[in-house]
Design a protein around this motif. Sequence first.
Motif, PDB file in Angstrom:
ATOM      1  N   GLY A 178      -9.197  -1.192   0.264  1.00  0.00           N
ATOM      2  CA  GLY A 178      -9.068  -0.703   1.633  1.00  0.00           C
ATOM      3  C   GLY A 178      -8.343   0.619   1.733  1.00  0.00           C
ATOM      4  N   THR A 179      -7.184   0.735   1.073  1.00  0.00           N
ATOM      5  CA  THR A 179      -6.395   1.964   1.187  1.00  0.00           C
ATOM      6  C   THR A 179      -7.080   3.139   0.488  1.00  0.00           C
ATOM      7  OG1 THR A 179      -5.091   1.244  -0.735  1.00  0.00           O
ATOM      8  CG2 THR A 179      -4.191   0.775   1.461  1.00  0.00           C
ATOM      9  N   CYS A 180      -7.644   2.892  -0.702  1.00  0.00           N
ATOM     10  CA  CYS A 180      -8.318   3.987  -1.412  1.00  0.00           C
ATOM     11  C   CYS A 180      -9.548   4.457  -0.647  1.00  0.00           C
ATOM     12  CB  CYS A 180      -8.706   3.546  -2.822  1.00  0.00           C
ATOM     13  SG  CYS A 180      -7.314   3.376  -3.968  1.00  0.00           S
ATOM     14  N   TYR A 181     -10.290   3.515  -0.065  1.00  0.00           N
ATOM     15  CA  TYR A 181     -11.478   3.911   0.706  1.00  0.00           C
ATOM     16  C   TYR A 181     -11.074   4.786   1.885  1.00  0.00           C
ATOM     17  CZ  TYR A 181     -15.567   3.634   3.705  1.00  0.00           C
ATOM     18  OH  TYR A 181     -16.627   3.962   4.521  1.00  0.00           O
ATOM     19  N   LEU A 182     -10.058   4.373   2.619  1.00  0.00           N
ATOM     20  CA  LEU A 182      -9.603   5.167   3.759  1.00  0.00           C
ATOM     21  C   LEU A 182      -9.110   6.542   3.313  1.00  0.00           C
ATOM     22  CD1 LEU A 182      -7.674   2.463   5.848  1.00  0.00           C
ATOM     23  CD2 LEU A 182      -9.900   3.494   6.371  1.00  0.00           C
TER      24      LEU A 182
END
Length: 398
Positions: free
Chosen positions: A302-306
Amino acid sequence: MVAAIGHALAFAGSMTWEILWALILGFLLSAVVQAVVRKSTIVRLMGDDRPRTLTVASLLGAASSSCSYAAVALARSLFRKGANFTAAMAFEIGSTNLVVELGIILALLLGWQFTAAEFIGGPIMIVLLAVLFRIFVRRKLIDDARDQAERGIAGSMEGHAAMDMSVTGDRPFWQRLFSPPGFTSVSHVFVMEWAAILRDLVVGLLIAGAIGAWVPDSFWQAFFFTDHPVVSALWGPIVGPLVAILSFVCSIGNVPLAAVLWNGGISFGGVVAFIFADLLILPILNIYRKYYGTRMALALLGTCYLAMVGAGYLVELLFAATGLTPTQRTAAVTPEGITWNYTTWLNIAFLLLAAVLLIRFFRTGGRAMLHVMGGAPDAMSDHSGHERDGNEPQDPRS
């Protein structure tokens, strides 16, 4: 069918020939740095998540391996030895997205603007990821991830990540580098970096060749909304990482596919986000689950995608504001064959250099190192923990 396969192979072969010398040069520079910098030094510089530490971690990563699997394994190894988790992730991003060979190949296949975008967008992504970690990743989750990492579950690149083939001693950098042990260390790192990345590079080139030869531009133009510039700019960074996740292509192998997508109509920011997503492909997400646990793997997803999407948008806006966004979609993905130009001469020169390093590698015990490079780190303790005096090369069979 034969003609179609031949067309795809011609695409892949043409791209391979264009980037061959750049790959050899990039891996050579990486090997030189790794031959004189110890992993214990890296860990000592990565003890917190302050801006200065993250900058150092990113630069150290940029001087390290460009193989996504090896970078993930090395980041876990650094984390286990005491590195801060955010700093380890910054190192991992630098290892795959800020390395010199990636910049050279982007310039050759896509243009210098993409190289600039990569080296500007990489730090932006690291900053965004650090902020997202501060917001969403709690101390309890990091502690649980460290407990899981300490279990020592090995992946395919653990042995490679555990090896430390740097030449130590009190002599100056150049003397260590040009000594016989330095030559041996450079040859070992060089060949093993190739061994680590070769599979992904070949798969990436074949996939890019097949897509470039078989998928019509009309499909990509519709998929990326090329007739609607604003929608395309908004859609590109969102869908770029998703295409990367499903393509299974990582490391430098995703650059040829990025060139195909650019010719097909994906936005400039979409290309940047796509290249960043080599650390989120499905096999690596599964490795995150094994290394850090399911909850941390989902948090990283989630964080890397964002962060990737955000970096893609910011790069798009920055280059549009400065008028640097390329307007021509002429990436070098069409088969032209081998001609006597500067690329051919460079390829010949660097292939000869690679042959010299390969001979040195096998004459100094390299075959045994290839045999065990996929093993567990405990089996490679002499490579990761033994200090050498800089006078004799470490025996790879130890």
